[in-house]
Design a protein around this motif. Sequence first.
Motif, PDB file in Angstrom:
ATOM      1  N   GLY A 128      29.358  29.359  37.242  1.00  0.00           N
ATOM      2  CA  GLY A 128      29.874  29.976  38.456  1.00  0.00           C
ATOM      3  C   GLY A 128      30.599  31.287  38.259  1.00  0.00           C
ATOM      4  N   GLN A 129      30.541  31.860  37.056  1.00  0.00           N
ATOM      5  CA  GLN A 129      31.214  33.131  36.813  1.00  0.00           C
ATOM      6  C   GLN A 129      30.438  34.255  37.491  1.00  0.00           C
ATOM      7  N   THR A 130      31.099  34.965  38.407  1.00  0.00           N
ATOM      8  CA  THR A 130      30.431  36.036  39.144  1.00  0.00           C
ATOM      9  C   THR A 130      30.895  37.432  38.733  1.00  0.00           C
ATOM     10  N   VAL A 131      32.033  37.514  38.043  1.00  0.00           N
ATOM     11  CA  VAL A 131      32.523  38.792  37.520  1.00  0.00           C
ATOM     12  C   VAL A 131      32.605  38.654  36.007  1.00  0.00           C
ATOM     13  N   GLY A 132      31.975  39.576  35.303  1.00  0.00           N
ATOM     14  CA  GLY A 132      31.940  39.536  33.842  1.00  0.00           C
ATOM     15  C   GLY A 132      33.211  40.060  33.207  1.00  0.00           C
ATOM     16  N   HIS A 133      34.311  39.421  33.503  1.00  0.00           N
ATOM     17  CA  HIS A 133      35.627  39.730  32.921  1.00  0.00           C
ATOM     18  C   HIS A 133      36.384  38.410  32.991  1.00  0.00           C
ATOM     19  N   VAL A 134      36.807  37.892  31.862  1.00  0.00           N
ATOM     20  CA  VAL A 134      37.468  36.588  31.858  1.00  0.00           C
ATOM     21  C   VAL A 134      38.623  36.590  32.860  1.00  0.00           C
ATOM     22  N   HIS A 135      38.678  35.540  33.666  1.00  0.00           N
ATOM     23  CA  HIS A 135      39.733  35.435  34.663  1.00  0.00           C
ATOM     24  C   HIS A 135      39.976  33.970  35.008  1.00  0.00           C
ATOM     25  N   PHE A 136      41.167  33.729  35.489  1.00  0.00           N
ATOM     26  CA  PHE A 136      41.589  32.391  35.862  1.00  0.00           C
ATOM     27  C   PHE A 136      42.028  32.406  37.309  1.00  0.00           C
ATOM     28  N   HIS A 137      41.558  31.435  38.076  1.00  0.00           N
ATOM     29  CA  HIS A 137      41.955  31.271  39.471  1.00  0.00           C
ATOM     30  C   HIS A 137      43.145  30.311  39.502  1.00  0.00           C
ATOM     31  N   LEU A 138      44.174  30.678  40.228  1.00  0.00           N
ATOM     32  CA  LEU A 138      45.294  29.795  40.518  1.00  0.00           C
ATOM     33  C   LEU A 138      45.206  29.467  41.999  1.00  0.00           C
ATOM     34  N   LEU A 139      44.977  28.182  42.305  1.00  0.00           N
ATOM     35  CA  LEU A 139      44.799  27.738  43.691  1.00  0.00           C
ATOM     36  C   LEU A 139      45.824  26.676  44.037  1.00  0.00           C
ATOM     37  N   GLY A 140      46.376  26.760  45.226  1.00  0.00           N
ATOM     38  CA  GLY A 140      47.325  25.748  45.670  1.00  0.00           C
ATOM     39  C   GLY A 140      47.737  25.985  47.104  1.00  0.00           C
ATOM     40  N   GLY A 141      48.660  25.171  47.551  1.00  0.00           N
ATOM     41  CA  GLY A 141      49.156  25.290  48.911  1.00  0.00           C
ATOM     42  C   GLY A 141      48.445  24.383  49.896  1.00  0.00           C
ATOM     43  N   ARG A 142      47.511  23.587  49.398  1.00  0.00           N
ATOM     44  CA  ARG A 142      46.830  22.573  50.208  1.00  0.00           C
ATOM     45  C   ARG A 142      46.299  21.522  49.246  1.00  0.00           C
TER      46      ARG A 142
END
Length: 114
Positions: free
Chosen positions: A93-107
Amino acid sequence: MTDCIFCDIASGEMDADVVYEDDRIVAFEDANPQAPVHLLVIPKNHIESLEEVPEDEFDLIADIHKTIQKLARSEGIAESGYRVVNNCGEEGGQTVGHVHFHLLGGRELSWPPG
């Protein structure tokens, strides 16, 4: 690195809603949020994916996770819970070729994610 949107954000060439920055890391709001809190946390230097992190730079990944912990606290989601996601490779599911981390919350976040 040319043609990398995250490199452009990290260098300040492209606008983003930056919520954190130091000499190695930038965190900013996702343009297409999937939760009330949805931040992207990236290294400033270009690394294509988690598979490409040089052995001698894994301390950067630890620093990114320390930053994520601080951001979760400052965004008010640490106590209720949050998710950290790294998509690696096309099928991951990587769509941008730059390592990155998603932080998700609030629900409440369901499982499996998809």
